[in-house]
Scaffold this motif. Structure first.
Motif: not given
Length: 290
Positions: A88-110
């Motif tokens: 009944s529960h799930a967590v999906f994660s997207l963490q910053y990478s070299e690719k994301t940093l080229t479009a969004y210059p912040y370090k994050f985990n979404f």
């Protein structure tokens, strides 16, 4: 594909975009989520991050530098990682990478968290600041729900019922999808907004000053209903492809650019600021009933 299930609902979520692909009402035998017909609109319920809406020149401005950024951000086409899963529960994660940093210059985990709670699905957006400075972002949901619920019914049999009576004022968009500074009153019947296929002929309805924090899809033909509750979201989009048999109820913390010069991300309307080492969370709820 990940599936969650209880006695009321069965939901499916894919890794691409951590996107809901099914919200199945077991008691009534109804698939409530739009099934992404590519000839009409090829999404089910995209998660919007780190921007909501369109950007002038498809560019995000950060400290005077322009970064390429597509409409609604890069989360929806990106593969997430399944971090946790139970029945009944799930967590999906997207963490910053070299690719994301080229479009969004912040370090994050979404993260996108899904939880079945009786006849409700809770969808929680969680942003963790992994940078050494404050980060700025927008986030929102874009779930599309099938209307009508049953075959033999008509789209215009249905209406949206707001939590409280509202003077609905939509903020209008240019052909390019930017706010043009104009507003338009939307005719309601008390707290009900009748659905019809011409309602979205000029693009989405965007409400910035709602008192309501819940909107239900209902009909006078029967007792089945679906409610989207968004206690922490200040903006709401309502949209469908003209002529299509669905309606999107979209809770947002953020919005598109306005016509004119692009603004730095720190000055964008409804932008969220998250301090170093801090965590942001905001849920919304999809509830079904009869």
């Amino acid at each position: 594909m990940t599936f969650l299930e209880n006695e009321y609902l069965r939901v499916g979520i894919r890794l691409q975009g951590a996107e809901l692909t099914s919200v199945y009402n077991k008691a009534a035998g109804i698939e409530h989520l739009w099934q992404a017909d590519p000839k009409v609109w090829g999404w089910h319920a995209p998660n919007l991050f780190p921007v909501v809406g369109g950007l002038i020149n498809n560019q995000l401005m950060v400290n005077g530098q322009a970064y390429p950024m597509q409409r609604h951000g890069f989360a929806r086409p990106t593969e997430f990682r399944l971090a946790e899963a139970t029945k009944s529960h799930a967590v999906f994660s997207l963490q910053y990478s070299e690719k994301t940093l080229t479009a969004y210059p912040y370090k994050f985990n979404f993260q996108v968290l899904y939880d079945l709670i009786e006849n409700s699905l809770r969808v929680t957006y969680k942003v963790i600041n992994l940078d050494s400075k404050p980060i700025y972002f927008s986030v929102g949901g874009h779930p599309a729900f099938n209307v009508p619920f049953f075959s033999g019914e008509q789209y215009q049999d249905y209406y949206l019922e707001f939590e409280t009576a509202e003077q609905l004022i939509t903020h209008q968009l240019s052909q390019e999808g930017f706010f043009n500074g104009q507003t338009l009153p939307i005719k309601t019947e008390g707290n009900k907004l009748p659905l019809h296929h011409d309602l979205f002929a000029a693009d989405a309805l965007v409400f910035k000053n709602l008192k309501s924090r819940a909107v239900s899809i209902k009909t006078a033909k029967h007792e089945q209903w679906l409610t989207v509750e968004f206690p922490h979201y200040s903006y709401l989009g309502i949209w469908a492809k003209p002529g299509a048999d669905f309606v999107c109820v979209e809770p947002w913390l953020g919005c598109a650019d306005s016509v004119g010069e692009p603004k730095d991300i720190t000055e964008k309307e409804a932008i969220q600021r998250l301090e170093y080492g801090h965590v942001f969370e905001a849920p919304y709820f999809i509830t079904i009933g009869a």
